[in-house]
Motif scaffolding. Structure first.
Motif, PDB file in Angstrom:
ATOM      1  N   ASN A  81       0.529  -0.722   0.272  1.00  0.00           N
ATOM      2  CA  ASN A  81      -0.070   0.362   0.132  1.00  0.00           C
ATOM      3  C   ASN A  81       0.779   1.423  -0.124  1.00  0.00           C
ATOM      4  OD1 ASN A  81      -2.473  -1.068   0.474  1.00  0.00           O
ATOM      5  ND2 ASN A  81      -2.057  -1.940   2.046  1.00  0.00           N
ATOM      6  N   SER A  82       1.882   1.028  -0.649  1.00  0.00           N
ATOM      7  CA  SER A  82       3.005   1.801  -0.059  1.00  0.00           C
ATOM      8  C   SER A  82       2.651   3.115  -1.521  1.00  0.00           C
ATOM      9  CB  SER A  82       4.654   1.763  -1.043  1.00  0.00           C
ATOM     10  OG  SER A  82       5.281   3.035  -0.694  1.00  0.00           O
ATOM     11  N   PRO A  83       2.500   5.029  -0.932  1.00  0.00           N
ATOM     12  CA  PRO A  83       2.210   5.698  -1.567  1.00  0.00           C
ATOM     13  C   PRO A  83       2.679   5.733  -2.868  1.00  0.00           C
ATOM     14  CG  PRO A  83       2.323   6.703   0.624  1.00  0.00           C
ATOM     15  CD  PRO A  83       1.983   4.555   0.114  1.00  0.00           C
ATOM     16  N   TYR A  84       4.442   5.694  -2.462  1.00  0.00           N
ATOM     17  CA  TYR A  84       5.503   6.000  -3.250  1.00  0.00           C
ATOM     18  C   TYR A  84       5.519   4.389  -4.776  1.00  0.00           C
ATOM     19  CZ  TYR A  84       7.581   8.558   0.984  1.00  0.00           C
ATOM     20  OH  TYR A  84       7.533   8.993   1.153  1.00  0.00           O
ATOM     21  N   LYS A  85       5.183   4.097  -4.086  1.00  0.00           N
ATOM     22  CA  LYS A  85       5.023   3.307  -4.917  1.00  0.00           C
ATOM     23  C   LYS A  85       3.612   3.334  -6.237  1.00  0.00           C
ATOM     24  CE  LYS A  85       2.779  -1.513  -7.137  1.00  0.00           C
ATOM     25  NZ  LYS A  85       2.238  -2.616  -6.303  1.00  0.00           N
ATOM     26  N   ALA A  86       2.648   4.407  -6.075  1.00  0.00           N
ATOM     27  CA  ALA A  86       1.410   4.773  -6.044  1.00  0.00           C
ATOM     28  C   ALA A  86       2.121   6.038  -7.445  1.00  0.00           C
ATOM     29  CB  ALA A  86       0.378   5.005  -5.801  1.00  0.00           C
ATOM     30  N   SER A  87       2.688   6.836  -7.332  1.00  0.00           N
ATOM     31  CA  SER A  87       3.270   7.698  -7.121  1.00  0.00           C
ATOM     32  C   SER A  87       4.416   7.349  -8.548  1.00  0.00           C
ATOM     33  CB  SER A  87       3.835   8.963  -6.273  1.00  0.00           C
ATOM     34  OG  SER A  87       5.094   8.519  -5.598  1.00  0.00           O
ATOM     35  N   LEU A  88       4.726   6.844  -8.188  1.00  0.00           N
ATOM     36  CA  LEU A  88       5.890   6.064  -9.216  1.00  0.00           C
ATOM     37  C   LEU A  88       5.191   5.725 -10.507  1.00  0.00           C
ATOM     38  CD1 LEU A  88       8.956   5.545 -10.731  1.00  0.00           C
ATOM     39  CD2 LEU A  88       8.757   3.143  -9.362  1.00  0.00           C
ATOM     40  N   GLU A  89       3.684   4.901 -10.152  1.00  0.00           N
ATOM     41  CA  GLU A  89       3.057   4.319 -11.163  1.00  0.00           C
ATOM     42  C   GLU A  89       2.518   5.030 -12.168  1.00  0.00           C
ATOM     43  OE1 GLU A  89      -0.274   1.225 -12.264  1.00  0.00           O
ATOM     44  OE2 GLU A  89       0.194   1.625 -10.429  1.00  0.00           O
ATOM     45  N   GLU A  90       2.301   7.157 -11.532  1.00  0.00           N
ATOM     46  CA  GLU A  90       1.345   7.882 -11.921  1.00  0.00           C
ATOM     47  C   GLU A  90       2.279   8.427 -12.485  1.00  0.00           C
ATOM     48  OE1 GLU A  90      -0.290  11.820 -10.730  1.00  0.00           O
ATOM     49  OE2 GLU A  90      -0.524  10.852  -9.221  1.00  0.00           O
ATOM     50  N   THR A  91       3.542   8.473 -12.124  1.00  0.00           N
ATOM     51  CA  THR A  91       4.764   9.274 -12.658  1.00  0.00           C
ATOM     52  C   THR A  91       5.138   8.348 -13.617  1.00  0.00           C
ATOM     53  OG1 THR A  91       5.428  10.406 -11.280  1.00  0.00           O
ATOM     54  CG2 THR A  91       7.203  10.057 -12.565  1.00  0.00           C
ATOM     55  N   LEU A  92       5.371   7.747 -14.442  1.00  0.00           N
ATOM     56  CA  LEU A  92       5.748   6.626 -15.503  1.00  0.00           C
ATOM     57  C   LEU A  92       4.552   6.752 -16.097  1.00  0.00           C
ATOM     58  CD1 LEU A  92       7.301   3.127 -13.084  1.00  0.00           C
ATOM     59  CD2 LEU A  92       8.547   5.305 -15.176  1.00  0.00           C
ATOM     60  N   ASN A  93       3.279   6.596 -16.150  1.00  0.00           N
ATOM     61  CA  ASN A  93       2.616   6.340 -16.864  1.00  0.00           C
ATOM     62  C   ASN A  93       1.486   7.865 -17.703  1.00  0.00           C
ATOM     63  OD1 ASN A  93       1.533   3.920 -16.911  1.00  0.00           O
ATOM     64  ND2 ASN A  93       0.096   3.860 -14.901  1.00  0.00           N
ATOM     65  N   THR A  94       2.281   9.105 -16.867  1.00  0.00           N
ATOM     66  CA  THR A  94       2.344  10.331 -17.617  1.00  0.00           C
ATOM     67  C   THR A  94       3.218  10.516 -17.908  1.00  0.00           C
ATOM     68  OG1 THR A  94       2.750  11.011 -15.410  1.00  0.00           O
ATOM     69  CG2 THR A  94       0.523  10.655 -16.302  1.00  0.00           C
ATOM     70  N   MET A  95       4.660  10.731 -18.179  1.00  0.00           N
ATOM     71  CA  MET A  95       6.106  10.292 -18.839  1.00  0.00           C
ATOM     72  C   MET A  95       6.300   9.996 -19.570  1.00  0.00           C
ATOM     73  SD  MET A  95       8.916   8.527 -16.958  1.00  0.00           S
ATOM     74  CE  MET A  95      10.208   8.883 -18.275  1.00  0.00           C
ATOM     75  N   LYS A  96       6.992  11.139 -21.081  1.00  0.00           N
ATOM     76  CA  LYS A  96       7.142  10.644 -22.249  1.00  0.00           C
ATOM     77  C   LYS A  96       9.293  10.039 -22.256  1.00  0.00           C
ATOM     78  CE  LYS A  96       5.496  14.843 -24.243  1.00  0.00           C
ATOM     79  NZ  LYS A  96       5.268  16.040 -24.743  1.00  0.00           N
ATOM     80  N   PRO A  97       9.298   9.352 -22.619  1.00  0.00           N
ATOM     81  CA  PRO A  97       9.879   8.189 -22.945  1.00  0.00           C
ATOM     82  C   PRO A  97      11.323   9.430 -23.360  1.00  0.00           C
ATOM     83  CG  PRO A  97       8.035   7.627 -24.439  1.00  0.00           C
ATOM     84  CD  PRO A  97       8.474   9.169 -23.878  1.00  0.00           C
ATOM     85  N   LEU A 163      12.383  12.311  -3.263  1.00  0.00           N
ATOM     86  CA  LEU A 163      12.359  11.186  -4.546  1.00  0.00           C
ATOM     87  C   LEU A 163      13.316  11.251  -5.201  1.00  0.00           C
ATOM     88  CD1 LEU A 163       8.708  11.271  -5.793  1.00  0.00           C
ATOM     89  CD2 LEU A 163       9.225   9.857  -4.120  1.00  0.00           C
ATOM     90  N   GLY A 164      14.549  11.630  -4.897  1.00  0.00           N
ATOM     91  CA  GLY A 164      16.348  11.791  -5.354  1.00  0.00           C
ATOM     92  C   GLY A 164      16.147  10.973  -6.389  1.00  0.00           C
ATOM     93  N   HIS A 165      16.578   9.552  -5.914  1.00  0.00           N
ATOM     94  CA  HIS A 165      16.741   8.598  -7.011  1.00  0.00           C
ATOM     95  C   HIS A 165      16.220   8.397  -8.416  1.00  0.00           C
ATOM     96  CE1 HIS A 165      18.453   7.506  -2.955  1.00  0.00           C
ATOM     97  NE2 HIS A 165      19.437   6.975  -3.206  1.00  0.00           N
TER      98      HIS A 165
END
Length: 197
Positions: A81-97, A163-165
């Motif tokens: 239930n990590s919000p960090y995992k959820a935010s990564l999923e959102e980042t990946l699904n909205t970012m351009k390659p 989220l530096g890394h």
């Protein structure tokens, strides 16, 4: 007979679905920029490859690698239930390659020196004592046994508010990387990734 045909059809659909969930040879080839470097380990090559898969194919990475990932089995399902995992999923699904990172020997030597120093001293962080100071973006992973776990630890950045890394690994301005692993006296393993533009 009809039942057998239906079973075969269902099997073919499930095999086709499972295959569609994996990376293509072309995607792996584009991401695996360190594959021909003879003096680094397979894990070190794969760390760069996994970072590149996230950079080159962010939506596919979210679906293939992140969706059902809850952390290494030895640590339990701490990411469930990590919000960090959820935010990564959102980042990946909205970012351009962004461009793939190319292997760089100087960055590898820098990462190798610090992975060894950190591992033997049993320390964490980025303070170099014996190794030359490096003007690079640096990510350090601890306690992860596979390249996939290393990269997902860095990208998810669980409980790292800055989220530096993640920002370093996905930054479009960076073009070169070196990664090195070493045993760690406290966390069993340490992997350092040095990245530069």
């Amino acid at each position: 007979m009809r039942k057998n045909i239906l079973l075969i059809f269902a099997f073919c659909i499930s095999v086709s679905y499972a295959f569609s969930q994996n990376w293509t040879e072309k995607q792996i080839e584009e991401a695996n920029t360190a594959k021909d470097i003879s003096y680094i380990s397979q894990m070190e090559k794969d760390v760069i490859m996994y970072i590149n898969l996230a950079r080159l194919y962010p939506q596919d990475f979210a679906r293939i690698e992140l969706k059902d990932y809850y952390g290494p089995a030895k640590y339990g399902n701490y990411l469930e239930n990590s919000p960090y995992k959820a935010s990564l999923e959102e980042t990946l699904n909205t970012m351009k390659p962004v461009v793939a990172l190319q292997f760089d020997q100087e960055l590898y030597e820098s990462a190798k020196c610090f992975a060894k120093e950190s591992g033997e001293a049993g320390i964490t962080g980025h303070t170099r004592v014996k190794c030359p100071k490096a003007n690079v973006a640096e990510c350090c992973s601890y306690g992860m046994d596979t390249a996939k776990d290393v990269v997902l630890q860095l990208l998810i950045d669980h409980n790292v508010a800055s989220l530096g890394h993640r920002k370093i690994c996905l930054d479009p301005s960076y073009t070169k990387a070196g990664a090195s692993e070493h045993p760690h006296t406290k966390y069993t393993t340490c992997t350092v990734v040095d990245i530069i533009w």
